[in-house]
Scaffold this active site. Structure first.
Site, PDB file in Angstrom:
ATOM      1  N   ASP A   1       2.804  -6.233  12.075  1.00 57.83           N
ATOM      2  CA  ASP A   1       2.022  -5.191  11.403  1.00 57.83           C
ATOM      3  C   ASP A   1       2.611  -3.815  11.717  1.00 57.83           C
ATOM      4  OD1 ASP A   1       0.156  -3.887   9.855  1.00 57.83           O
ATOM      5  OD2 ASP A   1      -1.521  -4.189  11.233  1.00 57.83           O
TER       6      ASP A   1
ATOM      7  N   ASN B 156       0.852  -1.197   0.000  1.00 56.63           N
ATOM      8  CA  ASN B 156       0.000   0.000   0.000  1.00 56.63           C
ATOM      9  C   ASN B 156       0.885   1.244   0.000  1.00 56.63           C
ATOM     10  OD1 ASN B 156       0.740  -0.842   2.614  1.00 56.63           O
ATOM     11  ND2 ASN B 156      -1.008   0.155   3.574  1.00 56.63           N
TER      12      ASN B 156
END
Length: 427
Positions: free
Chosen positions: A305, A94
């Protein structure tokens, strides 16, 4: 270059070898023993009687380059990983531009090759621009070096698109890695829907926002035979459907993040963007289900993450701050301190979930201390208590509520292919 790490401890199947030494040469572990003559080596590093482990493997990080280098760069993100004991990290796509063509992906690989201090395996997106319904050229991107395919950050909203992506990925022997979030069930939510969201008067995110899409994808994974990997599982319902799918023979693996294992929504003291993450911190029943899921094999590994943002972005309310928490530099220490020190997990289990299993489920030749394998190694101080200090972070992001926590397990040294890439400075 012939390198020796001496005076370490190695934990193998519950047995610790003291005064252990490891011989590294040509990027490979050449020997493990106790009596290597130091004069035979070009470089000698003292492990100070601390634990030597395989380098950790993180299958979920955000390095933000290109497009968001005010948050993080490949260089700083990989340095943060090295400080956390990670030697291999898998970077999400992303970005801006999204690496959704062979040309853009190849350009990103060049930056990684030039700037990364640890091994960075780059994901490619499932669809063009992440938001479209148009599949990327999986075959071409695989040939260019893509690690796996994911639309992490937004997820695939249409079942038909996910089915076609899974079908093609299965044909290409590649994994589909899913950020599971049904946006039609979000309703503007910014934190877990429950008593705390009501107290803070903030819109909540239902557990079904995550688990319903996992359930959809598991049926599609069974239909296509693809390796389907679930990112950052956070709810008890998600654990349940993954467990049932594994029993049914679906090729599914799943990860959980340290913050979801340690924190719950009731820990959130106020409307503070540092506590905003996606998926959000859930309830205590969810946290307990995640722990049980790791212990019974429903969840396969721990992944950070790592999602850095600049301070100004995160010093806002839940309504305005971006989702995300950094974790590369604190993951092992937090897991060790909160679970091994308390007797909930064994040290061997933690290394399995943070090195062995993430490498195994994705077929990577890393994650073990084995002669003939890549010399990716970490040395951790398990005896001295320290305090998490964001002023010491290698990452550009400091967005974590764990600052000030007392921990053990600080990284002393990290080696990638036999090269020292991080060493704690003496104070």
């Amino acid at each position: 270059m012939k390198t020796l790490i001496k005076n370490g401890r190695i934990n193998t199947f519950g047995n610790q070898t003291t005064a252990a030494a490891i011989w590294l040469e040509n990027g490979i572990i050449q020997g493990i023993g106790v009596n290597f003559p130091e004069a035979d080596f070009d470089q000698v590093y003292d492990a100070q009687n601390q634990l030597i482990t395989p380098g950790l493997v993180d299958v979920h990080v955000h390095l933000r380059e290109p497009g968001f280098t005010y948050k993080e760069t490949i260089k700083t993100g990989s340095q943060a990983a090295a400080r956390g004991g990670f030697t291999t990290v898998c970077a999400m796509p992303n970005l801006n531009p999204v690496p959704d063509t062979v040309e853009k992906f190849t350009a990103l690989e060049e930056i990684i090759k030039q700037d990364a201090v640890v091994k960075v395996l780059q994901y490619a997106p499932i669809t063009e621009e992440l938001r479209s319904e148009i599949l990327t050229d999986q075959k071409g991107l695989k040939a260019a070096g893509a690690f796996a395919f994911t639309n992490d950050g937004v997820g695939v909203q249409t079942a038909g698109t996910m089915y076609l992506a899974m079908k093609e990925a299965a044909e290409n022997n590649m994994a589909i890695v899913a950020h599971t979030e049904d946006e039609s069930l979000l309703f503007g939510g910014v934190m877990h829907k429950g008593a705390v969201s009501e107290k803070l008067d903030l819109p909540g995110i239902m557990s079904a926002t995550e688990s319903s899409q996992i359930a959809r994808d598991l049926i599609l994974a069974e239909e296509t035979g693809v390796h389907y990997h679930v990112c950052h599982v956070s709810t008890k319902e998600s654990v349940r459907v993954i467990r049932d799918a594994k029993k049914a023979g679906v090729h599914v693996t799943a990860e959980v993040s340290p913050h979801h294992l340690i924190l719950i929504d009731e820990n959130i003291p106020e409307d503070n963007g540092f506590w905003k993450m996606n998926p959000p911190l859930r309830g205590d029943e969810d946290r307990q289900a995640l722990i049980e899921g790791l212990l019974d094999g429903t969840l396969d590994c721990i992944a950070t993450d790592h999602a850095p943002h600049c301070l100004e972005e995160k010093q806002q309310s839940f309504l305005k701050a971006p989702f995300g928490i950094v974790g590369s530099e604190t993951a092992f220490q937090l897991i060790y301190s909160n679970f091994v020190e308390t007797g909930i997990f064994t040290f061997e289990q933690v290394i399995d979930w943070m090195a062995v299993q993430p490498a195994r489920i994705f077929g990577l030749e890393v994650g073990t201390l084995t002669i003939g394998q890549p010399a990716d190694i970490a040395v951790f101080n398990l005896t001295e208590e320290t305090v998490i200090d964001d002023k010491e972070f290698q990452s550009m992001g400091v967005n974590t509520p764990f600052v000030g926590w007392k921990i053990k397990g600080e990284t002393l040294m990290t080696f990638v292919d036999g090269k020292l890439v991080y060493q704690k400075e003496a104070k």
